[in-house]
Design a protein around this motif. Structure first.
Motif, PDB file in Angstrom:
ATOM      1  N   ASP A 158       0.776  -1.176   0.020  1.00  0.00           N
ATOM      2  CA  ASP A 158       0.101  -0.144   0.089  1.00  0.00           C
ATOM      3  C   ASP A 158       0.850   1.310   0.059  1.00  0.00           C
ATOM      4  OD1 ASP A 158      -2.370  -1.148  -0.058  1.00  0.00           O
ATOM      5  OD2 ASP A 158      -2.743  -1.512   2.173  1.00  0.00           O
TER       6      ASP A 158
ATOM      7  N   THR B  65      -2.246   4.913  -2.107  1.00  0.00           N
ATOM      8  CA  THR B  65      -3.151   4.261  -1.041  1.00  0.00           C
ATOM      9  C   THR B  65      -3.827   5.483  -0.163  1.00  0.00           C
ATOM     10  OG1 THR B  65      -2.346   2.097  -1.302  1.00  0.00           O
ATOM     11  CG2 THR B  65      -3.842   2.492   0.582  1.00  0.00           C
TER      12      THR B  65
ATOM     13  N   LYS C 129     -10.633   2.322   2.724  1.00  0.00           N
ATOM     14  CA  LYS C 129      -9.368   2.761   1.954  1.00  0.00           C
ATOM     15  C   LYS C 129      -9.722   2.678   0.653  1.00  0.00           C
ATOM     16  CE  LYS C 129      -6.348  -0.804   2.003  1.00  0.00           C
ATOM     17  NZ  LYS C 129      -5.483  -1.858   2.373  1.00  0.00           N
TER      18      LYS C 129
ATOM     19  N   ARG D 101      -7.717   3.121  -3.636  1.00  0.00           N
ATOM     20  CA  ARG D 101      -6.573   3.211  -4.279  1.00  0.00           C
ATOM     21  C   ARG D 101      -6.789   4.127  -5.514  1.00  0.00           C
ATOM     22  NH1 ARG D 101      -4.238  -2.809  -4.070  1.00  0.00           N
ATOM     23  NH2 ARG D 101      -3.111  -2.888  -2.074  1.00  0.00           N
TER      24      ARG D 101
END
Length: 168
Positions: free
Chosen positions: A54, A60, A89, A91
């Motif tokens: 990440d 991220t 989370k 991306r």
């Protein structure tokens, strides 16, 4: 700083020294970010490889939010604290498109005593918890009256909004 906190300062410093020694001098190959990443991978346990990915392979962003908290005295100066949180989370790609990704990450939970001045008081509780995407309640027992509580209080994760991590 984040790899140092999760893997340990001694391990990260050893990896940095190996990187420096391998790529120092006129005859050494060129130092690259991939070479540094390989050194960090070598010292990272399998359980923390997703975090390293990440941080170094993807763009991220975490959204770590403490919505509210409640503390109830249970006797002997101990308090039962319920911390209501919402975490996620994403991306991002090279043009900024964000894609939600499942979260099962270790996030630091902190509970703080009343402060003598500005900022947070002495930590009553500071430990990593594995949190999954979505709303959840973290229930803790702390040895003193809490004033503030939240997630990632020392801001180790990459976020856009860091002002909503800790609540009174």
């Amino acid at each position: 700083y984040t790899p140092r906190e999760f893997v340990g300062a001694d391990s990260v410093n050893a990896a940095l020294r190996r990187f420096r020694d391998r790529y120092a001098g006129d005859q050494a190959p060129p130092a690259t970010s991939r070479a540094l990443y390989r050194e960090l991978q070598a010292i990272t346990p399998d359980s923390l490889r997703p975090l390293l990915s990440d941080l170094f392979e993807h763009i991220t962003l975490w959204d770590i939010r403490a919505d509210s908290s409640r503390a109830d005295a249970v006797g002997d100066g101990t308090y039962r604290l319920s911390l209501f949180v919402d975490v996620s989370k994403v991306r991002a790609d090279s043009v900024g498109r964000q894609t939600p990704t499942p979260m099962t990450d270790l996030i630091e939970v902190g509970v703080f005593a009343p402060a003598d001045g500005e900022g947070d008081g002495k930590p009553l509780y500071l430990k990593q918890h594995r949190l999954r995407s979505g709303k959840q309640v973290i229930v803790l027992s702390v040895p003193g009256r809490p004033a503030r509580a939240g997630l990632d209080p020392y801001r180790k994760m990459i976020e856009r909004d860091r002002e909503n991590n800790v609540v009174d």
